[in-house]
Design an enzyme around this catalytic site. Structure first.
Site, short mmCIF file in Angstrom:
data_model
loop_
_atom_site.label_atom_id
_atom_site.label_comp_id
_atom_site.label_asym_id
_atom_site.label_seq_id
_atom_site.Cartn_x
_atom_site.Cartn_y
_atom_site.Cartn_z
N GLU A 172 46.05 27.95 -22.64
CA GLU A 172 47.23 28.45 -23.38
C GLU A 172 48.37 28.86 -22.45
OE1 GLU A 172 46.01 31.39 -26.33
OE2 GLU A 172 45.06 29.84 -27.52
N GLU A 291 39.82 25.28 -29.44
CA GLU A 291 39.69 26.60 -30.07
C GLU A 291 40.10 26.45 -31.53
OE1 GLU A 291 41.27 30.17 -28.26
OE2 GLU A 291 40.98 29.34 -26.25
#
Ligand code: AHR
Length: 500
Positions: A172, A291
């Protein structure tokens, strides 16, 4: 109510890569410590791993587990977690404001993965660290011997290389919350240079570039375009992340959120293919949806704030899932399968205690959350090829979505076992559906079982005191005549219809 679905043996979406049923364990909250690892627990094995948890993980049939983060990895020194345990440093862990003792590191995790019958997807730190630490970790894990880091592994008791095949290039990196957050240009350049040398150390590894942390990020999808512009020839996958919640208690809107997930996948595919065209490349980059889950309960209930920060293994993001979450999880699994021609890996985030299908009580039991079951069904039965669903279902509009089909479905055909598995969700809160499935090319198949997952209360969940409060049952109503399967899907239910 009624709906019709057509499946045809010839109309295949793609081969299902079993890694689409992956999961994730981060050094976060109680995922590792008092989750998979609790040396004082009566069920601990000789390495301190909980055998009761291992059993629940093995039953899920998880093919790959991402590790060690997550946000955690962006401040992690992998060297802290190897070598004699008594020499490992206690660190201030900034991502989750915790104390990290480093009792579990790379080697222990590889050991755990063997016991769990799974493989490791390793993430490298591209937040505070970079090319050097990444290439050294590949050398430590995968190089046979005769060099500094490979010999260090051997000194640590691991003569044979771990041969970790899948490596994620940071986590991320588009998010401001990330330690070492970068612009797409900065990350793209770094990911390229790290990829280059990681593959020089071991040319057999596969690499995942960090994509957007969600479709609502302001930098999406320009982020993917820029990152791939730098890395296209070197990486094999782009990652996607998404979490959904229902704080407004609008169930019909909530269970439609898998439509947004599908849009997200489609946009990333388009972006990948745009870069491919721009580069006149023949190479296909695929998707690692590494995710995904429902995540909001703990936050909404203010649970995370109750425990002291800067402590060891305090509970974080411990979701007490309710039945409606299992229905969205089912829809999300179907969304992944519907795009299995390009989604080759995916990780339910996470696996134990933190946003997880498995919950442990310190010193006590381990039990299955309601979301465990659709995940287990898909990971156990959803193999072979996925068949393209042609669905004619009544639709509804919700706050954020229009034309949401009440019926969500996909089927897999396992040629080896000559088995078809139809996964189907009825999103309707009020009515059951009678579905006519035409199974073209599958004459003579019979129903082996129809598993139904339903609940008289959509806010029911499993708890420490009542761990089997909501469980699926067999004996769903399905019959075949010729090539037509007729099934009743009870209101608001997840269904697995297996034929042979
Ligand atoms: O899975 C929990 C966290 O969610 C991860 O650390 C991060 O990557 C994401 O924001």
């Amino acid at each position: 109510k009624k709906a019709k679905v057509i499946y045809d043996k010839e109309f295949v979406i793609g081969k299902v890569d079993k890694r689409i049923y992956g999961s994730f364990l981060e050094h976060m909250g109680r995922a590792i410590y008092t989750g998979i690892y609790e040396p004082d627990h009566p069920q601990a094995d000789e390495m301190g791993f909980r055998k009761d948890v291992l059993k629940l993980v093995r039953d899920l049939n998880v093919p790959i587990v991402r590790y060690p983060g997550g946000n955690f990895v962006s401040g992690y020194n992998w060297e802290d977690g190897v070598g004699p345990k008594e020499k490992r440093p206690r660190r201030l862990e900034l991502a989750w404001r915790a104390i990290e003792t480093n009792e579990v590191g790379v080697n222990e995790f590889v050991e755990w993965a063997k016991r769990a019958n799974t493989s490791v997807m390793m993430t490298v730190n591209l937040g505070t660290r970079g090319i050097d630490a990444a290439r050294n970790l590949v050398e430590y894990c995968n190089f046979p011997g005769g060099t500094y880091y490979s010999d260090l592994r051997r000194q640590h008791g691991y003569e044979q290389p771990h041969n970790i095949k899948v490596w994620c290039l940071g986590n991320e990196m588009d998010g401001d919350w990330q330690i070492g957050h970068k612009t797409a240009y900065e990350y793209g350049r770094l990911a390229r240079e790290a990829s280059k040398v990681m593959k020089w150390v071991d040319p057999t590894i596969e690499l995942v570039a960090a994509g957007s942390s969600g479709p609502r990020m302001p930098t999406f999808p320009e982020w993917e375009a820029t990152v791939l512009d730098h890395t296209y020839d070197l990486v094999d996958y782009v990652s996607l992340h998404v979490y959904y919640g229902n704080p407004e208690r609008d169930t019909m809107n909530f269970v439609a959120k898998s439509l947004e997930m599908e849009e997200f996948i489609k946009t990333v595919i388009s972006t990948i293919d745009y870069v491919k065209a721009k580069k006149r490349s023949k190479k296909v980059v695929n998707i690692s949806f590494d995710e995904w889950n429902v995540w909001y309960h703990a936050h909404l209930e203010g649970k995370d704030e109750k425990a002291q920060p800067w402590s060891f293994a305090r509970p974080i993001a411990e979701e007490d899932y309710v039945f409606e979450d299992a229905i969205l999880v089912g829809c999300m699994l179907i969304a992944l399968l519907k795009h299995c021609d390009r989604v080759k890996m995916a990780c339910m985030a996470q696996l134990v205690n933190v946003i997880a299908p498995i919950t442990t009580v310190k010193g006590g039991i381990a039990y299955r959350q309601v979301i465990y079951y659709p995940y287990m069904h898909a990971a156990n039965f959803g193999h072979g090829v996925a068949l393209l669903p042609k669905v004619n279902s009544p639709k509804y509009d919700s706050k954020e979505f229009t034309d949401v089909p009440y019926i969500e479905t996909v089927a897999t055909y396992n040629e080896e076992k000559e088995e078809i598995t139809v996964f189907a969700v009825n999103r309707d809160l009020e009515d059951s559906f009678e579905i006519e499935f035409k199974l073209d090319g599958f004459e003579g198949y019979k129903v082996i079982e129809h598993i139904v997952y339903e609940s008289d209360d959509i806010y029911k969940g499993n708890t420490q005191d009542n761990p089997d409060n909501v469980v699926p049952h067999k004996g769903g109503n399905s019959k075949v005549e010729g090539n037509t399967l007729t099934s009743i899907l009870p209101k608001f239910s997840w269904n697995v219809i297996r034929l042979k």
